[in-house]
Design a protein around this motif. Structure first.
Motif, short mmCIF file in Angstrom:
data_model
loop_
_atom_site.label_atom_id
_atom_site.label_comp_id
_atom_site.label_asym_id
_atom_site.label_seq_id
_atom_site.Cartn_x
_atom_site.Cartn_y
_atom_site.Cartn_z
N LEU A 234 -8.74 -18.81 18.98
CA LEU A 234 -8.48 -17.40 18.80
C LEU A 234 -9.69 -16.74 18.14
CD1 LEU A 234 -4.80 -17.46 17.47
CD2 LEU A 234 -5.59 -17.24 19.83
N LEU A 235 -9.98 -15.53 18.57
CA LEU A 235 -11.13 -14.80 18.04
C LEU A 235 -10.87 -14.26 16.65
CD1 LEU A 235 -12.10 -12.67 21.18
CD2 LEU A 235 -13.41 -14.58 20.25
N MET A 236 -11.88 -14.36 15.79
CA MET A 236 -11.91 -13.63 14.52
C MET A 236 -13.21 -12.84 14.54
SD MET A 236 -10.51 -16.43 11.72
CE MET A 236 -9.97 -15.20 10.53
N VAL A 237 -13.11 -11.56 14.86
CA VAL A 237 -14.29 -10.72 15.10
C VAL A 237 -14.48 -9.74 13.95
CG1 VAL A 237 -15.38 -9.06 16.66
CG2 VAL A 237 -13.98 -10.92 17.59
N THR A 238 -15.66 -9.76 13.36
CA THR A 238 -15.98 -8.85 12.25
C THR A 238 -16.36 -7.48 12.82
OG1 THR A 238 -16.84 -10.73 11.01
CG2 THR A 238 -17.37 -8.54 10.19
N LEU A 239 -15.64 -6.45 12.41
CA LEU A 239 -15.92 -5.10 12.90
C LEU A 239 -16.59 -4.22 11.85
CD1 LEU A 239 -12.94 -3.98 15.15
CD2 LEU A 239 -15.17 -4.84 15.81
N VAL A 240 -16.28 -4.45 10.58
CA VAL A 240 -16.80 -3.58 9.52
C VAL A 240 -17.15 -4.44 8.31
CG1 VAL A 240 -16.20 -1.75 7.90
CG2 VAL A 240 -15.53 -1.54 10.28
N PHE A 475 -13.65 -22.59 13.04
CA PHE A 475 -15.05 -22.98 13.23
C PHE A 475 -15.89 -21.72 13.08
CE2 PHE A 475 -18.79 -24.96 14.79
CZ PHE A 475 -18.57 -26.34 14.67
N GLY A 476 -16.77 -21.70 12.08
CA GLY A 476 -17.52 -20.50 11.77
C GLY A 476 -19.00 -20.64 11.99
N SER A 477 -19.66 -19.53 12.24
CA SER A 477 -21.11 -19.50 12.35
C SER A 477 -21.71 -19.25 10.98
CB SER A 477 -21.55 -18.40 13.33
OG SER A 477 -21.11 -17.14 12.89
N ALA A 478 -22.96 -19.62 10.83
CA ALA A 478 -23.65 -19.42 9.56
C ALA A 478 -24.05 -17.95 9.41
CB ALA A 478 -24.89 -20.30 9.48
N VAL A 488 -19.94 -22.99 20.14
CA VAL A 488 -18.76 -22.58 20.89
C VAL A 488 -18.17 -23.79 21.62
CG1 VAL A 488 -17.88 -21.08 22.71
CG2 VAL A 488 -19.63 -20.23 21.14
N ASP A 489 -19.04 -24.59 22.25
CA ASP A 489 -18.57 -25.82 22.89
C ASP A 489 -17.94 -26.76 21.88
OD1 ASP A 489 -19.97 -26.34 25.93
OD2 ASP A 489 -20.81 -24.72 24.73
N LEU A 490 -18.52 -26.84 20.69
CA LEU A 490 -17.96 -27.70 19.65
C LEU A 490 -16.56 -27.23 19.28
CD1 LEU A 490 -21.02 -28.17 17.23
CD2 LEU A 490 -20.34 -29.58 19.18
N GLY A 495 -10.87 -28.44 19.52
CA GLY A 495 -9.53 -27.88 19.55
C GLY A 495 -9.15 -27.12 18.31
N VAL A 496 -10.12 -26.46 17.67
CA VAL A 496 -9.81 -25.70 16.45
C VAL A 496 -8.99 -24.46 16.80
CG1 VAL A 496 -11.89 -26.52 15.31
CG2 VAL A 496 -11.95 -24.35 16.54
N ARG A 497 -8.33 -23.90 15.82
CA ARG A 497 -7.45 -22.78 16.10
C ARG A 497 -8.18 -21.45 16.21
NH1 ARG A 497 -2.11 -20.24 13.13
NH2 ARG A 497 -1.41 -19.17 14.99
N PHE A 498 -9.16 -21.21 15.33
CA PHE A 498 -9.89 -19.95 15.32
C PHE A 498 -11.38 -20.22 15.46
CE2 PHE A 498 -6.10 -19.02 12.73
CZ PHE A 498 -5.65 -17.85 13.32
N ILE A 499 -12.09 -19.20 15.94
CA ILE A 499 -13.55 -19.24 15.94
C ILE A 499 -14.04 -17.92 15.36
CG2 ILE A 499 -13.75 -18.38 18.33
CD1 ILE A 499 -16.26 -20.22 18.54
N LYS A 500 -14.93 -18.02 14.38
CA LYS A 500 -15.43 -16.86 13.66
C LYS A 500 -16.93 -16.74 13.91
CE LYS A 500 -15.62 -14.98 8.92
NZ LYS A 500 -17.10 -14.98 8.75
#
Length: 577
Positions: A234-240, A475-478, A488-490, A495-500
């Motif tokens: 699931l997406l966790m997208v920073t907007l502000v 799974f988060g980016s630095a 993203v492939d990782l 099978g993580v739940r969220f990607i940030k």
């Protein structure tokens, strides 16, 4: 950066040099940001001559562990610059020298064996570094004069009682002393070579097997048995962004994050959030710029930063001047209402509080807004009130420093059945978590993991296996992110739940969103796209699960976003800025 395969012809050598020159030209022409130039580009060469008879090349880019400090003092920036350069040069030396020698003769498809050797190599380097420091300390002790013990200062005089002051008033307002900040977890210079080489081997194995990287990671996760379906995080997208580095008074909201409803596809979620972002830009462009204002006690940290509304952050989102917690939340509420969307139905919110950045140690309190301080206990009440007022918020990331363990327990007990309490910076590194085997400190129901430093592919599999059924993995980016989209492939393979991934702007982040869209398309076409039953916001812990067993069951939600946006055909390599 790499080594030639043994037995390569001079013609092959010239081809490699040509490729390197083309890469250097690309980075120059595309004006790669300075912080990305300083990332380790670890290129790992293998030559399975008995199978293919030619050289296979795999390139990896991995971020450094250094945080991005906007508006830092020049002297501090210079020190960090030198440390970063040393870390990168050491990592390059390891890749081109001892690590290359260690891995000679290993089959690249044996990821576990490669990672085992890398772990041993790194453990030896840690031991060497420890012995070197001990030797330096012993030499200093033997050559330097023994300093005299300092004379203790005289005790302070007892406080004078003011006229009219009632007895016991000081005791009533005194706060429990805060635990001091723990020492920063040390990072061995050059450690990013371990993670880079491990990823390079995984990518090489995928190339040799003619598989996408996420398939190889899934095989590693499931003991070489390919799962019938894979899920997209699931997406966790920073907007502000309205955190401490923003020119407004609000400090608490380092990232205001949107999470599209689980039943939306990644493509639908991205397009919905792009539309929201466009509306944010329109609104702030019509507002007058705020008056220049210097935050109390942060004069040096604001050097060179202009208080302009709508500045693009390194997260790939807009930094907006706000003075209260309600303002950014009301902004999103209004935009969603205009678009026919409903917060809490079509999308949910998360807040990265970055608690470790808010503590004012001179006062022993969190500075949530300039001049507004809250004790750790008062912060719990603040978060509870925020959830009551805005039930669409389903996650708090780092609501406290990791040292405030009592408050982590308190907020988890108060809100753990209503939202996710997530440990990001407050968590230990993956290597430390695996070493101790305890992922429950601080108490939380979510954990952000990143591929940095000495983290191998096997480490990522091990930490996700350890957390399965215990915590939701993000799974988060630095912060100082690289352009490599492998993470993203990782995330998909593990099978993580969220990607940030940050915001929807800046090339190093956009390329990852495009990769996620591509993977989703591939899984749909192959008929292997699955739906994780945990991809719902109805369950947070055992108490919530029991409550959800009541007869009333919520029907699946249909997206109410305009159909001409949601149903529009998707182009795999679409780019959005």
């Amino acid at each position: 950066m790499g080594e030639e395969g043994r037995g390569c012809s001079s013609e092959t050598t010239r081809e490699l040099q040509k490729l390197k020159q083309q890469a250097m030209k690309y980075y120059r022409e595309n004006d790669v940001p300075r912080r990305l130039e300083e990332l380790l580009n670890s290129t790992f060469y293998l030559q399975p001559a008995d199978v293919y008879g030619h050289l296979n090349i795999c390139s990896v880019v991995i971020s450094t562990h250094f945080e991005v400090h906007e508006g830092a003092a020049p002297e501090l920036a210079d020190v960090e610059e030198a440390e970063r350069a040393s870390a990168v040069s050491t990592a390059v030396h390891w890749v081109n020298g001892p690590i290359f020698q260690e891995l000679q003769g290993l089959v690249p498809t044996n990821q576990a064996a490669v990672d085992h050797l890398l772990r041993i190599f790194f453990a030896n380097k840690v031991q060497e570094d420890k012995e070197r420091k001990e030797l330096e300390m012993s030499l200093e002790d033997s050559t330097g004069p023994t300093p005299l013990p300092p004379i203790p200062p005289p005790p302070p005089p007892p406080p004078t009682k003011r006229k009219g002051q009632k007895q016991g008033r000081n005791d009533a307002v005194s706060e429990k002393p805060i635990p001091p900040a723990e020492p920063v977890e040390p990072v061995l210079c050059g450690s990013m070579a371990i993670g880079a080489v491990s990823l390079a081997v995984a990518k090489t194995s995928a190339i040799l097997g003619n598989n996408p990287l996420y398939i190889n990671i899934a095989l590693l996760k499931h003991n070489q048995e390919q799962p019938s379906t894979l899920t997209v995080p699931l997406l966790m997208v920073t907007l502000v962004s309205c955190g401490k580095s923003s020119p407004g008074k609000l400090n608490l909201m380092k990232e205001l994050i949107c999470i599209p409803h689980p039943e939306l596809t990644t493509k639908q979620g991205v397009e919905m959030l792009m539309e929201i972002q466009k509306n944010i830009i329109k609104i702030i462009e019509t507002q007058p710029p705020p008056k220049p204002e210097t935050k109390k006690g942060h004069d040096g940290g604001k050097r060179g930063q202009q208080p302009i509304t709508g500045k693009m952050s390194h997260f790939g989102c807009l930094t907006i001047n706000y003075d209260t917690i309600d303002q950014p939340l009301l902004l999103l509420q209004g935009i969603c209402a205009n678009l026919g969307l409903e917060l809490g139905t079509n999308l949910h919110l998360a807040i990265n509080c970055a608690g470790h950045e808010l503590m004012d140690y001179s006062k022993g309190k969190y500075e949530v807004m300039v001049g507004t301080y809250k004790s750790a206990a008062e912060m719990v009440d603040l978060y509870v009130d925020l959830i009551n007022k805005y039930p669409s918020i389903i996650a708090f990331i780092d609501p406290f420093r990791k040292e405030d363990s009592e408050q982590w327990d308190s907020i988890y007990n108060a809100l753990g059945s209503r939202c996710y309490i997530i440990a990001g910076t407050a968590s230990k590194s993956i290597s430390k978590l695996l070493e101790h085997g305890n992922i429950n400190i601080p108490k939380s129901n979510g954990l952000i993991i990143r591929h940095t430093n000495e983290t191998t592919m096997s480490d990522l599999v091990e930490i996700t296996n350890l957390a399965d059924s215990k915590k939701h993995i993000i799974f988060g980016s630095a912060e100082g992110e690289a352009s490599d989209d492998s993470l993203v492939d990782l995330a998909v393979g593990l099978g993580v739940r969220f990607i940030k991934l940050g915001g929807l702007s800046r090339g190093e982040r956009v390329t990852k969103y495009n990769r996620l869209l591509t993977i989703e398309e591939e899984l749909v076409q192959s008929g292997t796209l699955g739906f994780n039953e945990e991809h719902t916001f109805l369950y947070f812990n055992e108490e919530a699960e029991k409550a959800a067993e009541a007869p009333e069951v919520l029907e699946p939600l249909e997206p109410t976003f305009p159909t001409e946006v949601v149903k529009e055909p998707h182009k795999t390599q679409a780019s959005f800025a």
